[in-house]
Enzyme design. Sequence first.
Site, PDB file in Angstrom:
ATOM      1  N   GLU A 107      32.228 -39.924 -35.519  1.00 47.16           N
ATOM      2  CA  GLU A 107      32.681 -40.775 -34.405  1.00 47.16           C
ATOM      3  C   GLU A 107      34.063 -41.359 -34.677  1.00 47.16           C
ATOM      4  O   GLU A 107      34.908 -41.434 -33.786  1.00 47.16           O
ATOM      5  CB  GLU A 107      31.680 -41.926 -34.156  1.00 47.16           C
ATOM      6  N   ASP A 234      26.926 -28.903 -29.694  1.00 47.66           N
ATOM      7  CA  ASP A 234      27.986 -28.716 -28.682  1.00 47.66           C
ATOM      8  C   ASP A 234      29.412 -28.455 -29.188  1.00 47.66           C
ATOM      9  O   ASP A 234      29.937 -27.339 -29.119  1.00 47.66           O
ATOM     10  CB  ASP A 234      27.976 -29.899 -27.681  1.00 47.66           C
ATOM     11  N   GLU A 327      20.672 -37.439 -18.680  1.00 48.67           N
ATOM     12  CA  GLU A 327      21.016 -36.972 -20.032  1.00 48.67           C
ATOM     13  C   GLU A 327      20.391 -35.594 -20.295  1.00 48.67           C
ATOM     14  O   GLU A 327      21.040 -34.711 -20.832  1.00 48.67           O
ATOM     15  CB  GLU A 327      20.540 -38.004 -21.074  1.00 48.67           C
ATOM     16  N   GLU A 346      31.565 -34.839 -19.755  1.00 51.03           N
ATOM     17  CA  GLU A 346      31.611 -33.377 -19.935  1.00 51.03           C
ATOM     18  C   GLU A 346      31.664 -32.569 -18.646  1.00 51.03           C
ATOM     19  O   GLU A 346      32.434 -31.607 -18.535  1.00 51.03           O
ATOM     20  CB  GLU A 346      30.420 -32.921 -20.800  1.00 51.03           C
ATOM     21  N   THR A 430      37.743 -32.906 -28.734  1.00 44.51           N
ATOM     22  CA  THR A 430      36.470 -33.143 -28.049  1.00 44.51           C
ATOM     23  C   THR A 430      36.434 -34.524 -27.404  1.00 44.51           C
ATOM     24  O   THR A 430      35.596 -34.802 -26.559  1.00 44.51           O
ATOM     25  CB  THR A 430      35.284 -32.965 -29.022  1.00 44.51           C
TER      26      THR A 430
HETATM   27  C1  DMJ Z   1      32.353 -38.172 -26.740  1.00 46.46           C
HETATM   28  O1  DMJ Z   1      32.504 -39.072 -27.782  1.00 46.46           O
HETATM   29  C2  DMJ Z   1      32.768 -36.763 -27.150  1.00 46.46           C
HETATM   30  O2  DMJ Z   1      33.020 -36.011 -26.011  1.00 46.46           O
HETATM   31  C3  DMJ Z   1      31.731 -36.093 -27.994  1.00 46.46           C
HETATM   32  O3  DMJ Z   1      32.075 -34.749 -28.279  1.00 46.46           O
HETATM   33  C4  DMJ Z   1      30.395 -36.121 -27.308  1.00 46.46           C
HETATM   34  N1  DMJ Z   1      30.007 -37.444 -26.899  1.00 46.46           N
HETATM   35  C5  DMJ Z   1      30.968 -38.273 -26.201  1.00 46.46           C
HETATM   36  C6  DMJ Z   1      30.960 -38.136 -24.708  1.00 46.46           C
HETATM   37  O4  DMJ Z   1      29.787 -37.841 -24.112  1.00 46.46           O
END
Ligand code: DMJ
Length: 440
Positions: A107, A234, A327, A346, A430
Amino acid sequence: MRSTAVALLLLAFASPLLAADAALAERVRAEFLFSWRAYEQYAWGHDELRPMSKTPRDWYGESLLITPVDALDTLILMGFDDEAAKARKLIDEKLSFDKDISVKNFEITIRVLGGLLSGYELTGDKRLLELADDLGTRLLPVFNSPTGMPYVNVNLKTGKTSGTKSNPAEIGTLLLEFGTLSKHTGKRIYYDKAKNALVQLYKRRSKIGLVGDEIDVETGQWTSRASHVGGAIDSYYEYLLKCARLFHDRDCEEMWRTSIKAVNTYLADPPWYGEADMVTGKRTAPEFGALHAFFPGVLALGGDLRRAKALEAAAFRMWQLHGIEPEVLNYKTMTVTYPGYPLRPEIIESAYVLHRLTHEKEYEKMGKVFLDSLVAHCRTDAGYTNLKSVVTMEKGDLMPSYFLAETLKYLYLIFAPDSVFDFKGNIFTTEAHPLRTRSR
Ligand code: DMJ
């Protein structure tokens, strides 16, 4: 004369130099500013805002300025120059990683390291790079496991690591950030450690080419054989492709090609992508959810527009089922498995990528539905909040930093002119932090 004017007008509408929809782009900017102001008023200097109680939230007791760092490049991209300057001043003067706290490597890498690096690339502010380098050094001990795959947590002061049960997303979503840090500091170690972690994980794929969603980083043994493209896996796939593109890394290209074949063979359940056992390939749960919805964007970037479009259309049906996406959904019965909605980006990210590549109006229409739903269900007096349930629309009390870093950025980009952002010259991490593919 008249027909020339009409022809010019039509040409103007077709031109990517003009906003796809200037009024909607402006509406998204206004919602971003409204949310940012709420953060300024009720949580300034803290990690995140709790919009219902109008209180701040710090992840680890003391602040790492997660929202300002994560949101900085969106402020810049949307042209909020004064707010961006104020956020930068706060970061330059107040952010310190010299803290006796144990943080989650994944994170903090995607939100803070990524935010600092894109901020540096956009502004040239050396202090942001210094901070990124300091953070990178403090995170490095995570790779000191017997396999080279990172531990889950690390203490920023002592370097003490913890957490042996990790997953492909947390192990494989580090190289864009660590590799870019190498590029700007000249210190190879960042690239090498993050790349090795990715390779070690890839080597442990099953004979049919799939990965599971939990692995022990000390023994290298899988502790869950569930294979899918959702949470915990993912962005591992996203980074194989994007690292190949950003760093021209042939190993990543090869790993991406092998992996996407296996995913399309065993996980595709057209138009959806479901779950299977990584060893046998036997189908397990017919589940898809908010986190899986990054996949149309990655398929599109990888050149598979046919599958990408079909999957995004399916994900949009998921969104419309209750007026906002859950979710997790059982796509065979179209019933909700987990009803929360934590303001995830996403599905919007995928709509943006598809719109940018095809300029099809369909994705602007989707964008408007996303915007209207967010306003209808997640807006509060002070910013936006997560939903505990998309069935009851009961509100929670958190505006995650990625709402400003990702959700509203991608939504804005759907409607803004192409010229606002150099799509070909950047790769989004991401967490939607743009990293330049070429040196300036
Ligand atoms: C974000 O922190 C990033 O996109 C991560 O890859 C997945 N979770 C959250 C958003 O949903």
